[in-house]
Scaffold this active site. Structure first.
Site, PDB file in Angstrom:
ATOM      1  N   GLU A  49      -5.489  44.697 -31.227  1.00 56.19           N
ATOM      2  CA  GLU A  49      -6.818  44.689 -30.608  1.00 56.19           C
ATOM      3  C   GLU A  49      -7.668  45.752 -31.279  1.00 56.19           C
ATOM      4  OE1 GLU A  49      -9.544  43.795 -29.301  1.00 56.19           O
ATOM      5  OE2 GLU A  49      -9.058  43.438 -27.181  1.00 56.19           O
TER       6      GLU A  49
ATOM      7  N   GLN B  87     -12.333  43.483 -27.206  1.00 53.64           N
ATOM      8  CA  GLN B  87     -12.125  42.163 -26.589  1.00 53.64           C
ATOM      9  C   GLN B  87     -11.788  41.112 -27.633  1.00 53.64           C
ATOM     10  OE1 GLN B  87     -15.045  41.230 -23.498  1.00 53.64           O
ATOM     11  NE2 GLN B  87     -15.530  43.413 -23.329  1.00 53.64           N
ATOM     12  N   HIS B  88     -10.898  41.513 -28.566  1.00 55.12           N
ATOM     13  CA  HIS B  88     -10.447  40.622 -29.631  1.00 55.12           C
ATOM     14  C   HIS B  88      -8.918  40.637 -29.744  1.00 55.12           C
ATOM     15  CE1 HIS B  88     -14.519  41.963 -31.496  1.00 55.12           C
ATOM     16  NE2 HIS B  88     -14.702  40.915 -30.706  1.00 55.12           N
ATOM     17  N   PRO B  89      -8.170  40.368 -28.664  1.00 56.56           N
ATOM     18  CA  PRO B  89      -6.711  40.431 -28.755  1.00 56.56           C
ATOM     19  C   PRO B  89      -6.157  39.303 -29.628  1.00 56.56           C
ATOM     20  CG  PRO B  89      -7.357  39.484 -26.655  1.00 56.56           C
ATOM     21  CD  PRO B  89      -8.627  39.955 -27.327  1.00 56.56           C
TER      22      PRO B  89
END
Length: 532
Positions: free
Chosen positions: A292, A470-472
């Site tokens: 992330e 907010q980019h897992p």
């Protein structure tokens, strides 16, 4: 209830919406799409300006991390969309692919067929770019991608300052090397959010061979004789079963896809036994490798009022909402981004390793009116991200209860290099805003504050303010090694008839935002499934 389809797709997010729509283009395919969230009709899901309100709404899963051991044991929110369109219905509507070398790196890690030249056709297939069809963009796809705009004087000053410091100022981040400054394209169409559900799923729902079920949470994959046969799910308190005659495709996202595999007994055997889930297949990589983007905000006082703050005055905003309803234009039709920058921490590396997002307003900006409610103080916000962090986290089951949220551990700054890069980013931003024309706009540093100077002081400030980009990604990684969960055809290793297709399959997190790549993954997955 028992229903039978050719394909069962789990999750109507950025990838799942694409897959269901594409598979149902062949009228002989019976396709079921299962989504735990509801319909995407709420105005907050449609009006771009309202996207910050969605992170704590009914359209979010409400996930949280465990206490983060390398970030002062803080618990971070881990937002993910719980609605048709998934996180594409609640995100910041940024169209970003990352660096071309990101995908070449995937191929070098064993994801054969996923180099940049091999995935570019699927980016283009999905896209209806404002520039039209060209070597880098598609002009006829379902996903409308529009030009980013800002009339803020500070946005012009940022570009002028970048040029004066010999940084590239670009017209298009996706036309080759994205290093430099530009306004990103947006997934907005006629002033409305262009989510994956609106772009791909809405036109497809008229097809009689596509069934979409909302409010249904998958509890496990049905495995018989080493083959996936469909899925069990709960809807309105009742257990139901959907059978797949061909493939079951898991597109629930980087947190929920590994959770569902684990609930199905597919994952690290030791963990499954500890939780009390019968082991179907010992697959150690499931839920591991979580990546992330760590994000640290900075704030600087603005010496001049922003136009956005003026437009948030209640009477002006009310008129603008009417304009938006009638024409799709006005303040509600966009977000107040002033510039993106992808840059290198030192010149000897091949790709930018840091990102900066400048926003010409306070992130707490709100509607105001003279004598009733004051506006929040003017601020230039800078969001600083490490693009390819070395730290790795994990997703695990909290219990055998399929409706319990998963355990999420990001392990931000487990690797000291990530902390060093973030420290560099904050110092870079401080230096940049004091240069050229931008210096005339920027006043006092409000956060983390000018008194944080030494490495130790900056590290402390970073740990207490870091949050997620907010980019897992990466929890069901693709490749050929022992830790790979899926092969390059996205087939789960050791289980026939089961594929995973979403950001969880990324072998390494890209140096950009993940919505457009997740849509590309959906396009490529659908093409491979149909070819098979």
């Amino acid at each position: 209830m028992r229903m039978t389809y050719d394909y069962v797709v789990i999750g109507a997010g950025s990838a799942g919406s694409v897959i269901a729509a594409r598979l149902s283009e062949d009228s002989s395919n019976r396709v079921l799409l299962i989504e735990p969230g509801g319909r995407d009709r709420n105005i907050a899901l449609i009006m771009p300006l309202l996207f910050p309100t969605l992170r704590t709404s009914a359209f979010d899963w409400g996930y949280q991390t465990d206490p983060e051991p390398f970030a002062d044991d803080r618990v971070f929110p881990a937002p993910r969309g719980k609605v048709l369109g998934g996180s594409s219905s609640v995100n910041g509507m940024i169209y970003s692919r990352g660096h071309p070398r990101d995908y070449d790196e995937w191929a070098a890690m064993g994801a054969h067929g996923w180099s940049h030249d091999e995935v570019l056709p699927y980016f283009k297939k999905s896209e209806r770019n404002w520039r039209g069809e060209g070597p880098h963009h598609g002009g006829n796809g379902p996903l409308h991608v529009t030009q980013g705009r800002s009339d803020e004087p500070v946005a012009k000053a940022i570009r002028q300052t970048a040029r004066s410091m010999q940084y590239r100022v670009l017209d298009d981040f996706e036309a080759g090397d994205p290093e430099g400054f530009a306004l990103p394209d947006s997934t907005i169409h006629r002033g409305r959010r262009a989510s994956a559900s609106k772009a791909f799923l809405a036109p497809a729902r008229r097809r009689p061979n596509l069934t979409v079920i909302t409010g249904a949470q998958v509890t496990k994959i049905l495995i018989e004789g080493g083959r996936a046969r469909g899925a069990e799910y709960v809807r309105e308190g009742r257990a139901e079963i959907a059978y797949a005659g061909r493939d079951t495709i898991l597109s629930a996202g980087a947190y929920a896809s590994p959770q569902i595999l684990l609930l199905s007994g597919i994952g690290p055997a030791e963990h499954l036994r500890e939780i009390g889930v019968p082991v179907t297949l010992d697959l150690p990589g499931v839920g591991g490798g979580l990546q992330e983007h760590p994000l640290v905000p900075m704030g600087f006082a603005l010496k001049r009022p922003s136009r956005f703050t003026g437009r948030m005055r209640a009477d002006r905003l009310a008129l603008s909402v009417v304009e938006w309803l009638l024409t799709g234009r006005g303040t509600p039709a966009g977000v107040p981004i002033s510039s993106f920058a992808y840059y290198k921490s030192h010149p000897g590396i091949a790709r930018p390793d840091l990102e900066n997002v400048f926003i010409a307003t306070n992130v707490a900006a709100r509607m105001w009116f003279p004598g009733v409610r004051a506006p929040v103080p003017e601020m230039l916000t800078s969001l600083n991200m490490v693009l390819r962090p070395q730290s790795r986290g994990f997703v695990r089951l909290r219990s055998a209860d399929p409706l319990a949220p998963p355990r999420i551990q990001l392990n931000f700054f487990q690797e000291p290099e990530d902390l060093r890069l973030m420290r560099h980013a904050l110092r870079w931003t401080r230096d940049f805003v004091r240069q050229g024309p931008l210096a005339d706009f920027v006043g006092e540093e409000l956060s983390p504050g000018a008194d944080a100077r030494t490495d130790a002081e900056l590290d402390a400030a970073i740990r207490r303010s870091v949050t997620t980009g907010q980019h897992p990604a990466g929890t069901c990684a693709m490749g050929g090694g022992e830790d790979a969960v899926v092969d390059p055809q996205l087939r789960v290793r050791g289980i026939d008839g089961l594929r995973v297709a979403d950001a969880s399959i990324m072998p390494r997190l890209i140096g950009g935002h993940t919505n457009a790549p997740a849509i590309m993954i959906g396009e490529k997955a659908a093409a491979m499934i149909l070819a098979a």
